[in-house]
Design an enzyme around this catalytic site. Structure first.
Site, PDB file in Angstrom:
ATOM      1  N   CYS A  73       0.785  -1.271   0.457  1.00 54.75           N
ATOM      2  CA  CYS A  73      -0.073  -0.101  -0.115  1.00 54.75           C
ATOM      3  C   CYS A  73       0.910   1.258   0.480  1.00 54.75           C
ATOM      4  O   CYS A  73       1.748   1.231   0.595  1.00 54.75           O
ATOM      5  CB  CYS A  73      -0.855  -0.444   1.048  1.00 54.75           C
ATOM      6  SG  CYS A  73      -2.105   1.646   1.342  1.00 54.75           S
ATOM      7  N   CYS A  82      -2.952  -0.573   9.007  1.00 51.30           N
ATOM      8  CA  CYS A  82      -1.788  -1.727   8.868  1.00 51.30           C
ATOM      9  C   CYS A  82      -0.423  -1.564   9.890  1.00 51.30           C
ATOM     10  O   CYS A  82      -0.366   0.265   9.838  1.00 51.30           O
ATOM     11  CB  CYS A  82      -1.149  -1.908   7.587  1.00 51.30           C
ATOM     12  SG  CYS A  82      -2.769  -2.695   6.886  1.00 51.30           S
ATOM     13  N   GLN A 329     -18.197 -10.588  13.162  1.00 51.62           N
ATOM     14  CA  GLN A 329     -16.084 -10.630  12.643  1.00 51.62           C
ATOM     15  C   GLN A 329     -15.687  -9.927  11.061  1.00 51.62           C
ATOM     16  O   GLN A 329     -16.260 -10.387   9.695  1.00 51.62           O
ATOM     17  CB  GLN A 329     -16.003 -12.039  12.325  1.00 51.62           C
ATOM     18  CG  GLN A 329     -16.120 -12.586  13.824  1.00 51.62           C
ATOM     19  CD  GLN A 329     -15.094 -12.733  15.192  1.00 51.62           C
ATOM     20  OE1 GLN A 329     -13.888 -11.994  14.756  1.00 51.62           O
ATOM     21  NE2 GLN A 329     -15.631 -12.929  16.165  1.00 51.62           N
ATOM     22  N   ASP A 430     -16.344 -14.743  24.274  1.00 53.86           N
ATOM     23  CA  ASP A 430     -15.370 -13.826  23.481  1.00 53.86           C
ATOM     24  C   ASP A 430     -15.689 -12.293  23.752  1.00 53.86           C
ATOM     25  O   ASP A 430     -16.031 -11.250  22.891  1.00 53.86           O
ATOM     26  CB  ASP A 430     -16.249 -14.060  22.112  1.00 53.86           C
ATOM     27  CG  ASP A 430     -15.556 -13.626  21.249  1.00 53.86           C
ATOM     28  OD1 ASP A 430     -14.638 -12.973  21.164  1.00 53.86           O
ATOM     29  OD2 ASP A 430     -16.066 -14.036  19.627  1.00 53.86           O
ATOM     30  N   CYS A 457      -9.496 -11.473  21.693  1.00 58.24           N
ATOM     31  CA  CYS A 457      -9.090 -10.296  20.428  1.00 58.24           C
ATOM     32  C   CYS A 457      -7.360 -10.035  21.543  1.00 58.24           C
ATOM     33  O   CYS A 457      -6.375  -8.527  20.458  1.00 58.24           O
ATOM     34  CB  CYS A 457      -9.428  -9.540  20.123  1.00 58.24           C
ATOM     35  SG  CYS A 457     -10.300  -8.269  20.764  1.00 58.24           S
TER      36      CYS A 457
HETATM   37  N1  SAH Z   1     -19.020 -14.015  19.710  1.00 64.42           N
HETATM   38  C1  SAH Z   1     -19.123 -12.906  18.350  1.00 64.42           C
HETATM   39  C2  SAH Z   1     -19.682 -11.644  19.113  1.00 64.42           C
HETATM   40  C3  SAH Z   1     -17.875 -10.694  19.928  1.00 64.42           C
HETATM   41  S1  SAH Z   1     -16.644  -8.850  20.122  1.00 64.42           S
HETATM   42  C4  SAH Z   1     -19.185 -13.131  17.450  1.00 64.42           C
HETATM   43  O1  SAH Z   1     -17.952 -14.054  17.141  1.00 64.42           O
HETATM   44  O2  SAH Z   1     -18.757 -12.528  15.675  1.00 64.42           O
HETATM   45  C5  SAH Z   1     -17.627  -9.037  21.056  1.00 64.42           C
HETATM   46  C6  SAH Z   1     -19.144  -8.731  21.176  1.00 64.42           C
HETATM   47  O3  SAH Z   1     -19.389  -8.670  23.138  1.00 64.42           O
HETATM   48  C7  SAH Z   1     -19.937  -7.548  20.531  1.00 64.42           C
HETATM   49  O4  SAH Z   1     -20.945  -7.977  19.955  1.00 64.42           O
HETATM   50  C8  SAH Z   1     -20.042  -6.857  21.447  1.00 64.42           C
HETATM   51  O5  SAH Z   1     -21.095  -5.682  21.695  1.00 64.42           O
HETATM   52  C9  SAH Z   1     -20.126  -7.400  23.065  1.00 64.42           C
HETATM   53  N2  SAH Z   1     -19.908  -6.374  24.459  1.00 64.42           N
HETATM   54  C10 SAH Z   1     -19.541  -5.900  25.201  1.00 64.42           C
HETATM   55  N3  SAH Z   1     -19.998  -5.751  26.532  1.00 64.42           N
HETATM   56  C11 SAH Z   1     -20.350  -6.758  26.420  1.00 64.42           C
HETATM   57  C12 SAH Z   1     -21.501  -6.868  27.886  1.00 64.42           C
HETATM   58  N4  SAH Z   1     -20.256  -5.992  28.834  1.00 64.42           N
HETATM   59  N5  SAH Z   1     -21.750  -7.735  28.259  1.00 64.42           N
HETATM   60  C13 SAH Z   1     -21.859  -8.692  26.831  1.00 64.42           C
HETATM   61  N6  SAH Z   1     -21.461  -8.701  26.060  1.00 64.42           N
HETATM   62  C14 SAH Z   1     -20.364  -7.142  24.838  1.00 64.42           C
END
Ligand code: SAH
Length: 502
Positions: A73, A82, A329, A430, A457
């Protein structure tokens, strides 16, 4: 002695910092050199000098590292998106794996030599044009022309950029169409300093399997001049673009054969994971209202302009409806790799009760539902839970139930309501980068699931939480880094923890 600001220092880069910057040491002094790669010898100009460390930029590359790669890029050095384009992909993967492992060992106290398994990082075959979601800030270039681009690292200085190497190429025509509409009707881009102007960001999403495209303009207001005309132009631009969301294939690629299903379904009607070449179609254009003085990109309200306010996509055999406000994602190819690992680590036999915490639009919940007795999902964004419920329905999945709220509130409350009788066999978490709240971890420990699958992450908060869980009776079985974000400093990790007494 510490070098002064602007001084030139020659260093060998011997390490890479957590943000992807090169690290060199000279006489006990540490220099962080942006854009340098492990193995480089550089003459660097000191930008900021502290007592024992400083920040510098490359003035001259004396000996390039064998791990160097030519950035694809033109704005790679300036754009904040990046951090690793100057590193070969193999070196990026190696560095990410090391970063995860070191965090888990140092912060988490995990010992991979004594039982716990550290699995080789799962990377992409072709780490380009992988993102299905983009958020372009809109501004003006030096000549006052309306442009889109990306922010420089740690600032809000707009670096104009039409073609981003990690984004879907169709974004280029979308951004150009929006900018030209703004020029035509003299619609001002938003100015953060004066809090004036209208258009803040252009958000796009592409369904990797379905080819559906959604465009959402984030406005400091509630209406856009001649929005329907813009929608018509966007429709033509997207549909004229081509057939492959990852390649700029305009005109040169064969169109899908008659009878081939644009939704990537096979004859049995089950969605397949193969990336079929589907003609891109505009699914909808909408507005997002964000009139606040804030760094947060999206406001809470979505106003339709044309078509739908969501798009559809598949991961494996499951179809998902995705709204602009919901998390989804960003790397569809690797998402499938990630979820398959989650499924493997969950070790389902059909008899399990599973909780999927931080479930977003229910992607992991629904991916696991076929293998479990019952799945419960918890998510804080109400629109995402609407999507999750709709997604269960459209896939005919009856054993998944979803709750809106913070995981650290919902799970403890439900556990208390049950008088401590609520059980789970497997819990999946997650969380966003800040990791899990301790109150949530405590409830998880009390519920005592046999297996805990932690998708993270951020290796640092993962390590912190794993340490806590380790002290509360959970043993690390496996850690699996997955590269969801090639060319960037970010890395995803899945861990399997097992209750020690099982
Ligand atoms: N497992 C899903 C989302 C992961 S991202 C996937 O793979 O697509 C993390 C998610 O947590 C997001 O959707 C965000 O809105 C949510 N989030 C953030 N803080 C939170 C909390 N305290 N309790 C529940 N969900 C939450």
């Amino acid at each position: 002695m510490a070098p002064k600001k602007n001084e030139l220092v020659t260093v060998e880069i011997t390490d890479i910092g957590t943000g992807g910057e090169g690290i060199g040491r000279a006489d006990g002094y540490t220099l962080f050199v942006k854009g340098a790669v492990c193995g480089d010898v550089v003459t660097a100009r000191v930008l900021k000098s502290k007592k024992t460390y400083g920040y510098a930029k490359i003035e001259r590359l004396l000996t390039p590292s064998p791990d160097r790669a030519e950035p694809v890029c033109p704005v790679a050095g300036r754009c904040g998106g990046c951090q690793l384009q100057q590193m070969s992909y193999a070196a990026q993967l190696q560095w990410k794996a090391r970063k995860v492992r070191e965090c888990l060992e140092r912060i988490g106290g995990v010992s991979f030599d004594a039982g716990a398994e550290f699995l080789p990082v799962l990377g992409m075959k072709e780490p380009a044009a992988y993102r299905n979601k983009a958020q372009f800030p809109v501004g003006r270039d030096r000549n006052g022309r309306i442009v889109t681009g990306f922010y420089a690292g740690h600032t809000h200085a707009l670096i104009p950029c039409d073609r981003c190497a990690i984004q879907a190429p169709v974004n280029e025509v979308i951004c150009k169409t929006v900018c030209s509409h703004m020029e035509k009707y003299q619609i001002a881009p938003y100015d953060e300093v004066t809090h004036t102007g209208l258009v803040r960001h252009i958000l796009t999403r592409v369904g990797a399997v379905t080819g559906e495209v959604l465009v959402c303009l984030v406005l400091n207001g509630r209406a856009l001049w001649e929005a329907e005309e813009l929608a018509e132009r966007l429709k033509a631009a997207v549909e004229g673009f081509g057939t492959d969301w990852q390649k700029n294939s305009s005109g040169s690629q064969p169109q899908p054969q008659p009878g081939s299903d644009a939704y990537g379904k096979n004859e049995a009607g089950i969605g397949t994971e193969t990336r079929t070449r589907t003609t891109l179609t505009l699914k909808g254009v909408c507005l997002n209202v964000n009139c606040k003085k804030t760094n947060v990109i999206l406001g809470e309200e979505i106003l339709p302009v044309w078509g739908d306010t969501y798009l559809t996509d598949y991961i494996g055999a499951v179809s998902y409806r995705i709204s602009p406000l919901s998390f989804y994602q960003v790397n569809p190819e690797q998402t499938k790799v990630l979820y398959e690992k989650v499924l493997e680590f969950a070790g389902l036999t059909g008899r399990e009760t599973v909780w999927d915490l931080y479930c977003g639009i229910g992607t992991i919940s629904l991916f696991l539902a076929a293998g479990a007795k019952q799945v419960y999902g918890v998510e804080i964004v109400p629109q995402a839970i609407d999507d999750a419920k709709e997604n269960a329905l459209r896939n005919g999945i009856k054993n998944a139930e979803f709750f809106v709220g913070a995981a650290e509130d919902v799970l403890p409350a439900k556990y208390r309501e049950s008088g401590g009788s609520m059980r789970a066999d497997v819990i999946v978490v997650d969380p966003p980068r800040k990791g899990c709240d301790e109150q949530l971890l405590q409830t998880i420990v009390e519920m005592g699931p046999e297996r805990l699958v932690y998708v993270s992450c951020d290796p640092a908060t993962l390590a912190r939480d794993v340490k806590y869980l380790g002290e509360q009776g959970y043993r690390v079985e496996k850690a699996q880094p997955v590269d969801m974000f090639p060319m960037t400093e970010h890395v995803e990790t899945i861990m399997l923890l097992q209750r020690k007494d099982t």
